[in-house]
Design a protein around this motif. Structure first.
Motif, PDB file in Angstrom:
ATOM      1  N   TYR A 247       0.835  -1.209   0.000  1.00  0.00           N
ATOM      2  CA  TYR A 247       0.000   0.000   0.000  1.00  0.00           C
ATOM      3  C   TYR A 247       0.867   1.256   0.000  1.00  0.00           C
ATOM      4  N   ILE A 248       1.933   1.250   0.810  1.00  0.00           N
ATOM      5  CA  ILE A 248       2.812   2.427   0.901  1.00  0.00           C
ATOM      6  C   ILE A 248       3.508   2.677  -0.434  1.00  0.00           C
ATOM      7  N   SER A 249       3.979   1.594  -1.063  1.00  0.00           N
ATOM      8  CA  SER A 249       4.654   1.763  -2.359  1.00  0.00           C
ATOM      9  C   SER A 249       3.681   2.301  -3.405  1.00  0.00           C
ATOM     10  N   GLY A 250       2.406   1.915  -3.299  1.00  0.00           N
ATOM     11  CA  GLY A 250       1.389   2.440  -4.214  1.00  0.00           C
ATOM     12  C   GLY A 250       1.197   3.939  -4.032  1.00  0.00           C
ATOM     13  N   LYS A 251       1.201   4.401  -2.769  1.00  0.00           N
ATOM     14  CA  LYS A 251       1.089   5.837  -2.487  1.00  0.00           C
ATOM     15  C   LYS A 251       2.264   6.597  -3.099  1.00  0.00           C
ATOM     16  N   ILE A 252       3.469   6.029  -2.929  1.00  0.00           N
ATOM     17  CA  ILE A 252       4.661   6.683  -3.476  1.00  0.00           C
ATOM     18  C   ILE A 252       4.569   6.756  -4.998  1.00  0.00           C
ATOM     19  N   ARG A 253       4.114   5.653  -5.605  1.00  0.00           N
ATOM     20  CA  ARG A 253       4.009   5.597  -7.068  1.00  0.00           C
ATOM     21  C   ARG A 253       3.074   6.691  -7.584  1.00  0.00           C
ATOM     22  N   ARG A 254       1.933   6.876  -6.902  1.00  0.00           N
ATOM     23  CA  ARG A 254       0.979   7.902  -7.340  1.00  0.00           C
ATOM     24  C   ARG A 254       1.561   9.306  -7.178  1.00  0.00           C
ATOM     25  N   GLU A 255       2.317   9.526  -6.099  1.00  0.00           N
ATOM     26  CA  GLU A 255       2.933  10.840  -5.896  1.00  0.00           C
ATOM     27  C   GLU A 255       3.984  11.129  -6.965  1.00  0.00           C
ATOM     28  N   VAL A 256       4.782  10.112  -7.309  1.00  0.00           N
ATOM     29  CA  VAL A 256       5.826  10.282  -8.329  1.00  0.00           C
ATOM     30  C   VAL A 256       5.194  10.611  -9.681  1.00  0.00           C
ATOM     31  N   VAL A 257       4.149   9.869 -10.043  1.00  0.00           N
ATOM     32  CA  VAL A 257       3.459  10.121 -11.314  1.00  0.00           C
ATOM     33  C   VAL A 257       2.890  11.538 -11.329  1.00  0.00           C
ATOM     34  N   SER A 258       2.303  11.968 -10.211  1.00  0.00           N
ATOM     35  CA  SER A 258       1.735  13.314 -10.126  1.00  0.00           C
ATOM     36  C   SER A 258       2.813  14.379 -10.322  1.00  0.00           C
ATOM     37  N   ILE A 259       3.997  14.154  -9.749  1.00  0.00           N
ATOM     38  CA  ILE A 259       5.109  15.109  -9.912  1.00  0.00           C
ATOM     39  C   ILE A 259       5.537  15.183 -11.374  1.00  0.00           C
ATOM     40  N   PHE A 260       5.673  14.014 -12.011  1.00  0.00           N
ATOM     41  CA  PHE A 260       6.128  13.986 -13.405  1.00  0.00           C
ATOM     42  C   PHE A 260       5.104  14.604 -14.355  1.00  0.00           C
ATOM     43  N   VAL A 261       3.813  14.453 -14.044  1.00  0.00           N
ATOM     44  CA  VAL A 261       2.761  14.953 -14.930  1.00  0.00           C
ATOM     45  C   VAL A 261       2.518  16.446 -14.734  1.00  0.00           C
ATOM     46  N   GLN A 262       2.557  16.905 -13.480  1.00  0.00           N
ATOM     47  CA  GLN A 262       2.087  18.259 -13.187  1.00  0.00           C
ATOM     48  C   GLN A 262       3.193  19.276 -12.907  1.00  0.00           C
ATOM     49  N   THR A 263       4.462  18.850 -12.906  1.00  0.00           N
ATOM     50  CA  THR A 263       5.546  19.799 -12.623  1.00  0.00           C
ATOM     51  C   THR A 263       6.630  19.696 -13.693  1.00  0.00           C
ATOM     52  N   ILE A 264       7.614  20.590 -13.601  1.00  0.00           N
ATOM     53  CA  ILE A 264       8.716  20.596 -14.577  1.00  0.00           C
ATOM     54  C   ILE A 264       9.878  19.724 -14.124  1.00  0.00           C
ATOM     55  N   PHE A 265       9.783  19.148 -12.914  1.00  0.00           N
ATOM     56  CA  PHE A 265      10.887  18.342 -12.395  1.00  0.00           C
ATOM     57  C   PHE A 265      11.021  17.048 -13.205  1.00  0.00           C
ATOM     58  N   ASN A 266      12.262  16.691 -13.507  1.00  0.00           N
ATOM     59  CA  ASN A 266      12.486  15.486 -14.319  1.00  0.00           C
ATOM     60  C   ASN A 266      13.265  14.392 -13.587  1.00  0.00           C
ATOM     61  N   GLU A 267      13.500  14.600 -12.291  1.00  0.00           N
ATOM     62  CA  GLU A 267      14.162  13.561 -11.501  1.00  0.00           C
ATOM     63  C   GLU A 267      13.664  13.620 -10.056  1.00  0.00           C
ATOM     64  N   VAL A 268      13.394  12.445  -9.485  1.00  0.00           N
ATOM     65  CA  VAL A 268      13.005  12.380  -8.072  1.00  0.00           C
ATOM     66  C   VAL A 268      13.901  11.380  -7.357  1.00  0.00           C
ATOM     67  N   THR A 269      14.164  11.653  -6.074  1.00  0.00           N
ATOM     68  CA  THR A 269      14.892  10.710  -5.223  1.00  0.00           C
ATOM     69  C   THR A 269      13.958  10.257  -4.114  1.00  0.00           C
ATOM     70  N   ILE A 270      13.751   8.947  -4.048  1.00  0.00           N
ATOM     71  CA  ILE A 270      12.874   8.378  -3.016  1.00  0.00           C
ATOM     72  C   ILE A 270      13.750   7.825  -1.896  1.00  0.00           C
ATOM     73  N   SER A 271      13.591   8.371  -0.695  1.00  0.00           N
ATOM     74  CA  SER A 271      14.341   7.905   0.474  1.00  0.00           C
ATOM     75  C   SER A 271      13.407   7.090   1.365  1.00  0.00           C
ATOM     76  N   SER A 272      13.772   5.823   1.612  1.00  0.00           N
ATOM     77  CA  SER A 272      12.920   4.968   2.441  1.00  0.00           C
ATOM     78  C   SER A 272      13.687   3.696   2.804  1.00  0.00           C
ATOM     79  N   SER A 273      12.978   2.750   3.428  1.00  0.00           N
ATOM     80  CA  SER A 273      13.596   1.476   3.800  1.00  0.00           C
ATOM     81  C   SER A 273      13.744   0.580   2.573  1.00  0.00           C
TER      82      SER A 273
END
Length: 466
Positions: free
Chosen positions: A394-420
């Motif tokens: 479930y947590i990975s699904g939340k992260i996936r949706r946030e990453v997609v939202s960033i790529f679709v709605q912003t100009i940022f072209n790279e994200v770093t995910i920090s987690s376990s």
């Protein structure tokens, strides 16, 4: 052998009632967070809620106390009233108080404004003894006062009754004088500390000894129980007291939700905000003859163990027990009788209400203080007290949706995910297929940063343009 063990340290006090090596009652008090049950305050009514027939009273504590307006009592906002604490504050709730003041002694309770009412413990069974006590009480009771005779009052002489009543009467008069001259909020009477209360409530005639490891407390209890001072002992041993008497391991079991029965069955005990729920299971026990006999044996043993656990863990309020279903009415009656006999050993009033239409046994136990486990535990920082956490999927699904939202709605072209590691693996999928699919679809980059010490559901997403 029945003994009371009092283990005092710089930080806390632990008290155990042990019967033939078995822990039957356990009391814990932190030196930083002492119980205020029994204390009497002059409080100020802060708000009145007629629909609830209750009001909230400022007694000088962090949270306002809750007062149920009994017997058509009426209070005005900001008026001063004398109240006594019945139950400590717990969680988001303030202390529970009553305006019916009482003074508890060694074997009786003296109650002002009760006009001669006399109550006698139901555990004093002899009608002859009950009548004798009633006659004594009528003779020595001060005018306008009521009295409740505790179980320990059996066999006490008229001189003992008079001495104890005179002592409590003097205290009550001093308190009532203080109430008249005190400004709210203020404390006008402080109940005896935990060790003195334990000596009063647990160290009865049927207890062989009380043992203390603090020399000051030892001398105090020896003085206050001078009629049985020879049974007050000082523990002078380098081996920790509870460990020496094989109690430490029994204390640890209080935290377990599962309690095994000797027959192989087990209980599951769940404490909720509204009530206590106990489930009975046959477990490893399969019986020797027929299934109904197996069920009856398991239920009867469970009934005795449940009564012990309610007392040991100080579980109170409404208790719902889901015994294993039985078809025979006689078996149900036998179970009811067994449970009633078992709860009679509890010094806290416990009532077996009976079976509901759904076959659930209802029991009520008077609330006097918070449960032992609640006093010894803090809220889990991972689950926030829910008892469960979100799955890695479930947590990975939340992260996936946030990453997609960033790529679709912003100009940022790279994200770093920090987690376990487990969350990052769940996000990436088998052979990094999920990660690669997102990168390919949006033509952007996902970088992983593993944190070995990350909490269960922790993650952080940093975004940048490169």
């Amino acid at each position: 052998m029945k003994r009371v063990l009092v283990d005092s340290s710089m930080h806390h006090t632990r008290i155990a009632l042990v019967e033939n090596g078995e822990l039957t009652e356990f009391i814990y008090e932190s030196k930083l967070n002492k119980s205020i049950v029994g204390n009497i305050y002059v409080g100020r009514v802060m708000s009145v809620h007629k629909g609830m027939q209750a009001c909230f009273v400022d007694i000088g504590e962090e949270k306002n106390a809750y007062l149920l307006m009994e017997n058509h009592c009426k209070f005005q906002p900001y008026s001063q009233i004398a109240v006594q604490v019945k139950k400590d504050a717990s969680g988001l709730k303030g202390a529970v108080v009553t305006n019916k003041i009482s003074f508890t002694g060694k074997f009786l309770v003296l109650i002002p404004d009760e006009n001669g009412n006399i109550g006698i413990s139901k555990k004093i069974f002899s009608e002859e003894e009950r009548e004798r006590i009633k006659i004594i009480a009528q003779e020595v009771l001060p005018s306008g006062y009521g009295i409740i005779i505790r179980t320990e009052g059996a066999g006490k002489s008229i001189d003992e009754f008079k001495a104890e009543i005179d002592r409590l009467y003097k205290i009550s008069q001093e308190v009532m004088q203080s109430v008249q001259h005190s400004k709210a909020p203020s404390l006008v009477f402080s109940e005896a500390d935990t060790i003195v209360k334990a000596a009063r409530d647990l160290f009865g005639d049927d207890v062989d000894e009380i043992m203390l490891n603090d020399e000051t407390e030892y001398r105090l209890i020896k003085e206050k129980t001078s009629n049985r001072a020879e049974r007050v002992l000082f523990y002078d041993n380098e081996v920790p007291m509870f460990e020496n008497y094989l109690v430490e391991s029994q204390v640890e079991k209080i935290f377990n939700k599962k309690v095994w029965l000797k027959c192989g069955g087990f209980l599951i005990i769940e404490q909720t905000e509204a009530c206590v729920v106990i489930d009975v299971n046959t477990g490893k026990y399969t019986g020797k003859k027929n299934f109904q006999e197996t069920v009856l044996k398991t239920n009867l043993e469970a009934a005795v163990e449940i009564a012990k656990q309610l007392r040991l863990r100080n579980l109170s309020g409404m208790i719902i027990i889901d015994f294993i279903d039985m078809k025979e009415d006689e078996n149900k009656k036998q179970l009811h009788r067994t449970l009633e006999r078992a709860v009679k050993k509890d010094r806290i009033k416990t009532t077996v209400v009976g079976m509901t239409e759904l076959g659930l046994m209802q029991v009520t136990r008077k609330k006097t203080s918070i449960p032992v486990v609640a006093r010894l535990t803090d809220q889990c920082q991972c689950c926030k007290g829910n008892g469960y956490v979100q799955s890695f999927e479930y947590i990975s699904g939340k992260i996936r949706r946030e990453v997609v939202s960033i790529f679709v709605q912003t100009i940022f072209n790279e994200v770093t995910i920090s987690s376990s590691r487990r969350i990052l693996r769940a996000f990436a999928g088998d052979k990094d297929e999920n990660k690669k699919e997102i990168e390919k679809k949006f033509g952007k980059t996902i970088v992983f940063k593993e944190i070995e010490t990350a909490a269960h559901s922790y993650y952080e997403i940093d975004r940048r343009t490169v």
